[in-house]
Design an enzyme around this catalytic site. Structure first.
Site, mmCIF file in Angstrom:
data_model
loop_
_atom_site.group_PDB
_atom_site.id
_atom_site.type_symbol
_atom_site.label_atom_id
_atom_site.label_comp_id
_atom_site.label_asym_id
_atom_site.label_seq_id
_atom_site.Cartn_x
_atom_site.Cartn_y
_atom_site.Cartn_z
ATOM 1 N N ARG A 70 0.811 -1.219 0.000
ATOM 2 C CA ARG A 70 0.000 0.000 0.000
ATOM 3 C C ARG A 70 0.847 1.274 0.000
ATOM 4 N NH1 ARG A 70 -5.311 1.752 1.545
ATOM 5 N NH2 ARG A 70 -5.219 3.650 2.799
ATOM 6 N N ILE B 207 -7.609 8.027 -1.060
ATOM 7 C CA ILE B 207 -7.496 6.572 -1.137
ATOM 8 C C ILE B 207 -8.233 6.040 0.085
ATOM 9 C CG2 ILE B 207 -5.180 6.691 -0.070
ATOM 10 C CD1 ILE B 207 -4.513 4.026 -1.433
ATOM 11 N N SER B 208 -9.106 5.059 -0.134
ATOM 12 C CA SER B 208 -9.924 4.523 0.960
ATOM 13 C C SER B 208 -9.050 3.925 2.068
ATOM 14 C CB SER B 208 -10.860 3.433 0.443
ATOM 15 O OG SER B 208 -11.785 3.973 -0.455
ATOM 16 N N ALA B 209 -9.631 3.810 3.255
ATOM 17 C CA ALA B 209 -8.959 3.141 4.369
ATOM 18 C C ALA B 209 -8.730 1.673 4.020
ATOM 19 C CB ALA B 209 -9.812 3.254 5.624
ATOM 20 N N TYR C 91 -17.787 8.327 1.565
ATOM 21 C CA TYR C 91 -16.895 8.405 0.390
ATOM 22 C C TYR C 91 -17.005 9.794 -0.218
ATOM 23 C CZ TYR C 91 -15.886 3.365 -0.200
ATOM 24 O OH TYR C 91 -15.443 2.074 -0.056
#
Length: 227
Positions: free
Chosen positions: A38, A62-64, A215
């Site tokens: 990541r 960027i999402s968790a 989001y």
């Protein structure tokens, strides 16, 4: 957020955490998230393994890690070798890279992102990662376009992931889903639910709510850049 701080300083530690919290239950999802580091997809200076979304510029995030893990788990049966996956709002390219490893060289992973700078950024990130080979051999590609229109060139898809919240599910994405396919998409304005849409073999649709989420909105490039 399941954990915070810099206690986790490596990719494997992040995956171990996701497994111990029961978010990753599949061996395959764990392997893929261990293989794609990541840190290669998070802008410098940010902590890549903390369980929270990170800004990537252009009013995007960027999402968790736990959201990425959740989406991979939900889509796992539709990311088998040889299948086709579409990642809408592909951002840094992280999940697109995970999809490419899941579907393998006979499959196809397609990212669509409407910010050209993020398309370039994601391709550079993927080149440094374990997904470099699929990019080179063409089973992984990232395109600049309005993700609400999907990417018809490689349709129909077994799996569609949408990384931004839509007020309702865009019809072109439903149309580009293969019978037997599954879409995971956050839906709503202020309050959002992560919806799981399955297209049955007869073409009918069933939708359920997985969890509530936050989001960034799925909008035009102009609206996103205005913020």
């Amino acid at each position: 957020q399941y954990w915070s701080g810099s206690a986790v300083n490596e990719n494997k530690g992040m995956v171990d955490n996701l497994q111990s919290y029961g978010i990753i239950t599949s061996r395959k999802v764990g392997e893929v998230m261990e293989t794609i580091d990541r840190a290669l997809f998070v802008p410098g200076g940010l902590q890549p393994y903390v369980d929270s979304p990170m800004p990537i510029g252009y009013n995007a995030t960027i999402s968790a890690p736990h959201m990425h893990a959740t989406c991979l788990q939900l889509l796992e049966k539709n990311l088998q070798p040889g299948m086709r996956a579409l990642d809408v709002g592909s951002g840094t390219g992280y999940l697109t890279g995970c999809f490419a490893l899941m579907v393998g060289p006979q499959g196809r992973a397609v990212g669509v992102e409407h910010i050209p700078e993020l398309v370039s950024f994601s391709i550079e990130n993927i080149k440094k990662s374990a997904a470099a080979q699929p990019l080179k051999d063409g089973s992984l590609s990232v395109h600049c376009g309005d993700g609400r229109q999907g990417w018809p060139d490689f349709a129909p898809y077994d799996a569609i992931h949408v990384g931004a919240a839509a007020p309702e599910i865009p019809q072109p994405l439903i149309d580009q889903l293969k019978p037997g396919g599954r879409m995971v998409i956050p839906v709503g304005n202020i309050f959002q639910d992560l919806k799981v849409l399955d297209k049955n073999s007869d073409g009918s649709i069933s939708i359920r709510t997985e969890t509530s989420v936050r989001y960034v909105p799925l909008t035009s490039r102009e609206a996103q850049l205005r913020g």
